[in-house]
Scaffold this active site. Structure first.
Site, PDB file in Angstrom:
ATOM      1  N   ARG A  40       0.818  -1.217   0.000  1.00 40.44           N
ATOM      2  CA  ARG A  40       0.000   0.000   0.000  1.00 40.44           C
ATOM      3  C   ARG A  40       0.852   1.268   0.000  1.00 40.44           C
ATOM      4  NH1 ARG A  40      -4.891  -1.897   4.048  1.00 40.44           N
ATOM      5  NH2 ARG A  40      -6.274  -2.595   2.379  1.00 40.44           N
ATOM      6  N   LYS A 201     -18.024 -17.015   3.730  1.00 39.15           N
ATOM      7  CA  LYS A 201     -19.469 -16.903   3.927  1.00 39.15           C
ATOM      8  C   LYS A 201     -20.240 -16.412   2.718  1.00 39.15           C
ATOM      9  CE  LYS A 201     -19.413 -16.012   8.860  1.00 39.15           C
ATOM     10  NZ  LYS A 201     -19.611 -14.964   9.858  1.00 39.15           N
ATOM     11  N   GLY A 354      -9.003  -8.944   0.821  1.00 42.46           N
ATOM     12  CA  GLY A 354      -7.760  -9.038   1.587  1.00 42.46           C
ATOM     13  C   GLY A 354      -7.166 -10.438   1.573  1.00 42.46           C
ATOM     14  N   GLY A 377     -12.631  -4.511   1.609  1.00 44.44           N
ATOM     15  CA  GLY A 377     -14.058  -4.204   1.649  1.00 44.44           C
ATOM     16  C   GLY A 377     -14.476  -3.216   0.576  1.00 44.44           C
TER      17      GLY A 377
HETATM   18  P1  ADP Z   1     -11.549 -12.010   1.069  1.00 46.81           P
HETATM   19  O1  ADP Z   1     -10.869 -11.382   2.273  1.00 46.81           O
HETATM   20  O2  ADP Z   1     -10.574 -12.262  -0.027  1.00 46.81           O
HETATM   21  O3  ADP Z   1     -12.763 -11.241   0.648  1.00 46.81           O
HETATM   22  P2  ADP Z   1     -13.056 -13.827   2.723  1.00 46.81           P
HETATM   23  O4  ADP Z   1     -12.701 -13.013   3.913  1.00 46.81           O
HETATM   24  O5  ADP Z   1     -14.448 -13.815   2.256  1.00 46.81           O
HETATM   25  O6  ADP Z   1     -12.061 -13.474   1.501  1.00 46.81           O
HETATM   26  O7  ADP Z   1     -12.737 -15.350   3.002  1.00 46.81           O
HETATM   27  C1  ADP Z   1     -11.461 -15.803   3.302  1.00 46.81           C
HETATM   28  C2  ADP Z   1     -11.499 -16.875   4.346  1.00 46.81           C
HETATM   29  O8  ADP Z   1     -12.313 -17.970   3.940  1.00 46.81           O
HETATM   30  C3  ADP Z   1     -10.118 -17.439   4.577  1.00 46.81           C
HETATM   31  O9  ADP Z   1      -9.775 -17.223   5.926  1.00 46.81           O
HETATM   32  C4  ADP Z   1     -10.258 -18.912   4.250  1.00 46.81           C
HETATM   33  O10 ADP Z   1      -9.518 -19.743   5.097  1.00 46.81           O
HETATM   34  C5  ADP Z   1     -11.728 -19.139   4.458  1.00 46.81           C
HETATM   35  N1  ADP Z   1     -12.186 -20.342   3.762  1.00 46.81           N
HETATM   36  C6  ADP Z   1     -12.202 -20.595   2.447  1.00 46.81           C
HETATM   37  N2  ADP Z   1     -12.641 -21.840   2.188  1.00 46.81           N
HETATM   38  C7  ADP Z   1     -12.929 -22.410   3.388  1.00 46.81           C
HETATM   39  C8  ADP Z   1     -13.414 -23.691   3.791  1.00 46.81           C
HETATM   40  N3  ADP Z   1     -13.701 -24.641   2.903  1.00 46.81           N
HETATM   41  N4  ADP Z   1     -13.577 -23.902   5.110  1.00 46.81           N
HETATM   42  C9  ADP Z   1     -13.281 -22.946   5.997  1.00 46.81           C
HETATM   43  N5  ADP Z   1     -12.821 -21.725   5.688  1.00 46.81           N
HETATM   44  C10 ADP Z   1     -12.642 -21.455   4.394  1.00 46.81           C
HETATM   45 MG    MG Z   2     -11.324 -11.461   4.361  1.00 43.25          MG
END
Ligand code: ADP
Ligand code: MG
Length: 397
Positions: A40, A201, A354, A377
């Site tokens: 960043r 989620k 992230g 976000g």
């Molecule tokens: P981003 O930050 O890229 O938007 P998210 O915060 O939505 O992504 O999700 C990332 C998290 O989801 C990671 O910590 C990852 O470990 C978790 N994750 C992905 N697949 C699974 C799974 N099958 N079971 C549990 N956690 C998962």
């Molecule tokens: Mg995340």
């Protein structure tokens, strides 16, 4: 871009002017306050250098971590000032406050082209409250306001939005780059347009899912959120992540995809284990045969193969959300293999989120990605089509 950038300020008009630049220096620090990823800071250099070279007095302000409105020594900006000094190759004056007499004196001493870094703006509760008097006090330090903090643009805070009520407000180059990549590139995509969505989620990605369905040709869903879809289709998911409250919503999304003619693909197989941690016994099962005493923590080889076929054909790819529990090496393989395939696709690739960016870095392919967003976000809210307060306040072209 329909917002004015610093390129729209006539060059001569920057000399001697005090320019307050909201940057996103919210970088990760280890327990000894060493910066573990300076992306960043590096990404903000083009804006800072442009202003310095044109003789502006550059006043930088950022937040760092979550001090919750109180000064916290471990969240002071000093390590960032030192790294910025190295990267810029010039002195960066650091002050221990954001407003007030000490800061005003430091600003008054700046010569053309000097750089000053203010203290962590979130030491003041007025920042997140977008307090008008606080925004005015910040504005009094400067003649021009520049927002280059894309990662904080989804927040209407004093330094990201409020201050623009009192100063002419322009986008910096990083802000411009982010808006172009996440906006134009995804709104007028070269087709086929593929989106990969994963992460923990469904609930945190509903808006993005629905918006992407309006734009993409193919949607690949993996990671923790895929089990809620599998459950919605009437299959059991064992101990995998499941959001009961989202099952209906997931069903609605499957129907919407069908109605729109979007190819919606879920994993074919999973790496399952009794627990999501290092050292456990794993096996690979088909998507509809997850044992009741096990959970899915990664996509399996058949899924990598199937997703890979779509990735090879795509000309534009947007990716958000890891496809497994990639922080645990045992379950990182699917995400890393997909990252490599995405990097080799030759498509325009835009990555946001992230954890997704961390996964791209773990795969070591960041150099081959068209655009890696610095906003977690913010990138998702923008793709969802929500107006970003920190962008709305900037001057229109
Ligand atoms: P981003 O930050 O890229 O938007 P998210 O915060 O939505 O992504 O999700 C990332 C998290 O989801 C990671 O910590 C990852 O470990 C978790 N994750 C992905 N697949 C699974 C799974 N099958 N079971 C549990 N956690 C998962
Ligand atoms: Mg995340």
């Amino acid at each position: 871009m329909n917002k004015k950038t610093i390129r729209d300020i006539p060059e001569g008009e920057l000399r001697g002017k005090r320019v307050l630049v909201r940057v996103d220096f919210n970088v990760p620090l280890d327990e000894n306050r060493n910066i573990t990823d300076d992306t960043r800071i590096v990404e903000s250099l083009p804006t800072i250098k442009y202003l310095v070279e044109r003789g502006a007095k550059v006043i930088l302000v950022s937040h760092l971590g979550r001090p919750k409105g109180k000064p916290k020594d471990e969240l002071r900006m000093d390590p960032i000032a030192r790294r910025l000094e190295e990267l810029l190759g010039r002195k960066v004056v650091k002050v221990d406050d954001c407003i007030g007499e000490e800061v005003k004196r430091a600003v008054a001493q700046l010569k053309d082209g000097d750089v000053l870094l203010l203290e962590n703006i979130r030491f003041y509760p007025e920042e997140e409250a977008n307090d008008e008097n606080f925004a005015r006090a910040l504005a009094e330090l400067a003649d021009i306001y520049v927002n280059d903090a894309f990662g904080a643009a989804h927040r209407a805070h004093a330094s990201t939005a409020g201050v623009a009520r009192f100063l002419p407000a322009y986008a910096g180059f990083l802000m411009e780059k982010e808006l172009e990549a996440l906006g134009e590139k995804l709104n007028n995509p070269v087709r086929p347009f593929l989106a990969i969505l994963g992460g923990a989620k469904v609930s945190s990605k509903i808006g993005v899912l629905r918006k992407l369905l309006e734009k993409v040709d193919v949607l690949l869903v993996g990671g923790g959120m895929s089990y809620t879809f599998i459950k919605a289709m009437g299959y059991e998911v064992g101990k995998s992540l499941l959001e009961e409250a989202m099952i209906e919503e997931a069903r609605g999304i499957l129907e919407a995809a069908k109605a729109r003619g979007v190819r919606f693909e879920l994993p074919e197989d999973f790496v399952v284990a009794p627990e999501g941690k290092e050292g456990v016994e794993t096996k690979i099962v088909d998507w509809d045969k997850i044992p009741p005493d096990m959970g899915g923590y990664d996509i399996g080889p058949k899924t990598v193969e199937k997703f890979g076929r779509y990735i090879r054909e795509a000309r534009t790819i947007f990716w958000n959300g890891p496809l497994g529990l990639f922080e645990v090496d045992l379950f990182a393989r699917g995400t890393i293999e997909i990252a490599r395939k995405v990097a080799e696709s030759g498509a325009v690739v835009v990555v946001g989120g992230g954890d997704t960016v961390a996964a791209i870095k773990k795969a070591g392919v960041e150099d081959k990605i068209t655009h890696i967003s610095t906003g977690g976000g913010a990138s998702l809210e923008f793709v969802e089509g929500r107006p970003l307060p920190g962008v709305e306040v900037l001057l229109d072209k």
